[in-house]
Scaffold this motif. Sequence first.
Motif, mmCIF file in Angstrom:
data_model
loop_
_atom_site.group_PDB
_atom_site.id
_atom_site.type_symbol
_atom_site.label_atom_id
_atom_site.label_comp_id
_atom_site.label_asym_id
_atom_site.label_seq_id
_atom_site.Cartn_x
_atom_site.Cartn_y
_atom_site.Cartn_z
ATOM 1 N N GLY A 118 0.803 -1.212 0.000
ATOM 2 C CA GLY A 118 0.000 0.000 0.000
ATOM 3 C C GLY A 118 0.840 1.269 0.000
ATOM 4 O O GLY A 118 0.293 2.365 -0.133
ATOM 5 N N TYR A 119 2.159 1.115 0.144
ATOM 6 C CA TYR A 119 3.068 2.267 0.154
ATOM 7 C C TYR A 119 4.022 2.142 -1.031
ATOM 8 O O TYR A 119 5.119 1.595 -0.931
ATOM 9 C CB TYR A 119 3.830 2.326 1.479
ATOM 10 N N LYS A 120 3.566 2.651 -2.155
ATOM 11 C CA LYS A 120 4.296 2.472 -3.414
ATOM 12 C C LYS A 120 5.699 3.053 -3.360
ATOM 13 O O LYS A 120 6.631 2.490 -3.931
ATOM 14 C CB LYS A 120 3.517 3.096 -4.576
ATOM 15 N N ASN A 121 5.868 4.200 -2.677
ATOM 16 C CA ASN A 121 7.200 4.802 -2.665
ATOM 17 C C ASN A 121 8.207 3.924 -1.916
ATOM 18 O O ASN A 121 9.388 3.875 -2.280
ATOM 19 C CB ASN A 121 7.163 6.221 -2.087
ATOM 20 N N LEU A 122 7.759 3.192 -0.888
ATOM 21 C CA LEU A 122 8.663 2.278 -0.190
ATOM 22 C C LEU A 122 9.014 1.078 -1.069
ATOM 23 O O LEU A 122 10.166 0.630 -1.098
ATOM 24 C CB LEU A 122 8.030 1.804 1.122
ATOM 25 N N CYS A 123 8.026 0.554 -1.785
ATOM 26 C CA CYS A 123 8.278 -0.564 -2.708
ATOM 27 C C CYS A 123 9.228 -0.136 -3.821
ATOM 28 O O CYS A 123 10.126 -0.893 -4.213
ATOM 29 C CB CYS A 123 6.963 -1.070 -3.292
ATOM 30 N N ASP A 124 9.051 1.084 -4.323
ATOM 31 C CA ASP A 124 9.935 1.603 -5.363
ATOM 32 C C ASP A 124 11.355 1.774 -4.828
ATOM 33 O O ASP A 124 12.337 1.542 -5.543
ATOM 34 C CB ASP A 124 9.419 2.943 -5.882
ATOM 35 N N LEU A 125 11.484 2.189 -3.563
ATOM 36 C CA LEU A 125 12.809 2.344 -2.953
ATOM 37 C C LEU A 125 13.542 1.011 -2.891
ATOM 38 O O LEU A 125 14.741 0.935 -3.197
ATOM 39 C CB LEU A 125 12.668 2.916 -1.539
ATOM 40 N N ILE A 126 12.834 -0.051 -2.511
ATOM 41 C CA ILE A 126 13.440 -1.379 -2.442
ATOM 42 C C ILE A 126 13.967 -1.798 -3.805
ATOM 43 O O ILE A 126 15.104 -2.270 -3.945
ATOM 44 C CB ILE A 126 12.414 -2.406 -1.925
ATOM 45 N N GLU A 127 13.158 -1.601 -4.828
ATOM 46 C CA GLU A 127 13.573 -1.971 -6.179
ATOM 47 C C GLU A 127 14.703 -1.064 -6.666
ATOM 48 O O GLU A 127 15.634 -1.521 -7.351
ATOM 49 C CB GLU A 127 12.376 -1.882 -7.125
ATOM 50 N N ARG A 128 14.658 0.213 -6.305
ATOM 51 C CA ARG A 128 15.694 1.161 -6.729
ATOM 52 C C ARG A 128 17.062 0.769 -6.160
ATOM 53 O O ARG A 128 18.074 0.759 -6.870
ATOM 54 C CB ARG A 128 15.320 2.572 -6.276
ATOM 55 N N ILE A 129 17.095 0.420 -4.882
ATOM 56 C CA ILE A 129 18.363 0.044 -4.254
ATOM 57 C C ILE A 129 18.882 -1.265 -4.820
ATOM 58 O O ILE A 129 20.076 -1.402 -5.116
ATOM 59 C CB ILE A 129 18.191 -0.057 -2.724
ATOM 60 N N SER A 130 17.997 -2.238 -4.994
ATOM 61 C CA SER A 130 18.447 -3.543 -5.484
ATOM 62 C C SER A 130 18.971 -3.460 -6.908
ATOM 63 O O SER A 130 19.993 -4.078 -7.244
ATOM 64 C CB SER A 130 17.313 -4.563 -5.402
ATOM 65 N N SER A 131 18.323 -2.679 -7.757
ATOM 66 C CA SER A 131 18.754 -2.604 -9.156
ATOM 67 C C SER A 131 19.927 -1.658 -9.349
ATOM 68 O O SER A 131 20.856 -1.952 -10.104
ATOM 69 C CB SER A 131 17.583 -2.165 -10.042
ATOM 70 N N ARG A 132 19.922 -0.520 -8.621
ATOM 71 C CA ARG A 132 20.965 0.481 -8.819
ATOM 72 C C ARG A 132 22.252 0.154 -8.071
ATOM 73 O O ARG A 132 23.349 0.355 -8.595
ATOM 74 C CB ARG A 132 20.459 1.853 -8.384
ATOM 75 N N HIS A 133 22.139 -0.378 -6.876
ATOM 76 C CA HIS A 133 23.318 -0.569 -6.034
ATOM 77 C C HIS A 133 23.746 -2.024 -5.891
ATOM 78 O O HIS A 133 24.826 -2.303 -5.379
ATOM 79 C CB HIS A 133 23.089 0.048 -4.656
ATOM 80 N N MET A 134 22.905 -2.960 -6.317
ATOM 81 C CA MET A 134 23.278 -4.372 -6.270
ATOM 82 C C MET A 134 23.378 -4.970 -7.668
ATOM 83 O O MET A 134 23.923 -6.049 -7.845
ATOM 84 C CB MET A 134 22.249 -5.164 -5.453
ATOM 85 N N GLY A 135 22.819 -4.268 -8.653
ATOM 86 C CA GLY A 135 22.836 -4.787 -10.008
ATOM 87 C C GLY A 135 21.892 -5.944 -10.216
ATOM 88 O O GLY A 135 21.995 -6.692 -11.187
ATOM 89 N N VAL A 136 20.939 -6.113 -9.284
ATOM 90 C CA VAL A 136 19.973 -7.211 -9.368
ATOM 91 C C VAL A 136 18.585 -6.657 -9.097
ATOM 92 O O VAL A 136 18.391 -5.897 -8.154
ATOM 93 C CB VAL A 136 20.278 -8.314 -8.323
ATOM 94 N N SER A 137 17.632 -7.040 -9.929
ATOM 95 C CA SER A 137 16.262 -6.629 -9.697
ATOM 96 C C SER A 137 15.564 -7.676 -8.845
ATOM 97 O O SER A 137 15.560 -8.858 -9.179
ATOM 98 C CB SER A 137 15.513 -6.463 -11.022
ATOM 99 N N LEU A 138 15.006 -7.236 -7.732
ATOM 100 C CA LEU A 138 14.263 -8.158 -6.869
ATOM 101 C C LEU A 138 12.783 -8.140 -7.201
ATOM 102 O O LEU A 138 11.969 -8.680 -6.468
ATOM 103 C CB LEU A 138 14.460 -7.765 -5.402
ATOM 104 N N GLY A 139 12.444 -7.503 -8.311
ATOM 105 C CA GLY A 139 11.035 -7.401 -8.702
ATOM 106 C C GLY A 139 10.503 -8.731 -9.184
ATOM 107 O O GLY A 139 10.329 -8.962 -10.378
ATOM 108 N N LEU A 140 10.246 -9.649 -8.254
ATOM 109 C CA LEU A 140 9.724 -10.961 -8.610
ATOM 110 C C LEU A 140 8.305 -10.857 -9.145
ATOM 111 O O LEU A 140 7.796 -11.759 -9.779
ATOM 112 C CB LEU A 140 9.731 -11.877 -7.371
ATOM 113 N N PHE A 141 7.687 -9.725 -8.867
ATOM 114 C CA PHE A 141 6.365 -9.447 -9.421
ATOM 115 C C PHE A 141 6.205 -7.941 -9.457
ATOM 116 O O PHE A 141 6.917 -7.214 -8.810
ATOM 117 C CB PHE A 141 5.248 -10.071 -8.574
ATOM 118 N N THR A 142 5.273 -7.464 -10.256
ATOM 119 C CA THR A 142 4.991 -6.039 -10.316
ATOM 120 C C THR A 142 4.097 -5.689 -9.145
ATOM 121 O O THR A 142 2.976 -6.172 -9.057
ATOM 122 C CB THR A 142 4.286 -5.668 -11.639
ATOM 123 N N VAL A 143 4.573 -4.852 -8.262
ATOM 124 C CA VAL A 143 3.875 -4.579 -7.016
ATOM 125 C C VAL A 143 2.455 -4.102 -7.241
ATOM 126 O O VAL A 143 1.520 -4.571 -6.606
ATOM 127 C CB VAL A 143 4.661 -3.532 -6.193
#
Length: 228
Positions: free
Chosen positions: A144-169
């Motif tokens: 229900g908090y899209k900006n927090l979900c986006d932050l998780i994906e942003r950190i994983s893709s930008r700083h880990m080089g891996v997308s944790l987006g196992l599904f579209t939130v």
Amino acid sequence: VKGHDLDEHLSQQERAELFAFVSMIEGQLNAAMLYDWYMVEDNYHQVTLPLYTAACAFPARLLLPWQLSRRVKARLGYPTEEEGEAYYKQAESCYSALSARLGQGPFFFGDSPSTLDAVVFGHLAIHLYAPMPAPARLSTSLRGYKNLCDLIERISSRHMGVSLGLFTVKDTQKKEEEKAKEAKPQRTEKEKARRRRARDFIAGGVILTVAFIFFTNIVDVDAGGVDD
């Protein structure tokens, strides 16, 4: 301080705010996750216990879950189901506070990540992506908090080089509802898929843990630097 200081750009007031949020996360949110993982029967038997049995060798796979479960229950004070609802409300309150602080920014304190971003990622990624059976209270609430979900994906893709987006939130709840309607004639396959997701989550958990250690160990939260 070890390595690069993630918080070097923060003012003393911002460091004080960071320390308060980290304390909230490590206290209230962690307690909510422990309740969700160990005290909710379906979650424990379908996700938590299979993770240990798949990752540990005999006899640790039998002893470790039992020992940890006892410790967690003792730590939480053996809460009733009614008392357990307070943990979910507590988590919701934490999500709301974090979401309000993040706002529309890429990170909590500007354009660069801080220790708070690392701690939030280390905790909330597990809340969001753990393959809990319905109703999956923590992940459902967090979505229900899209900006927090986006932050998780942003950190994983930008700083880990891996997308944790196992599904579209934003599409998850609709998909879950559709799957629920089709689940009755395929219960056996659903159980097999759930076990596979639980095993796959071990690898994801390792990635998240390593990332959390990496982000938080490169800088210590300096409470002493905060003016009294």
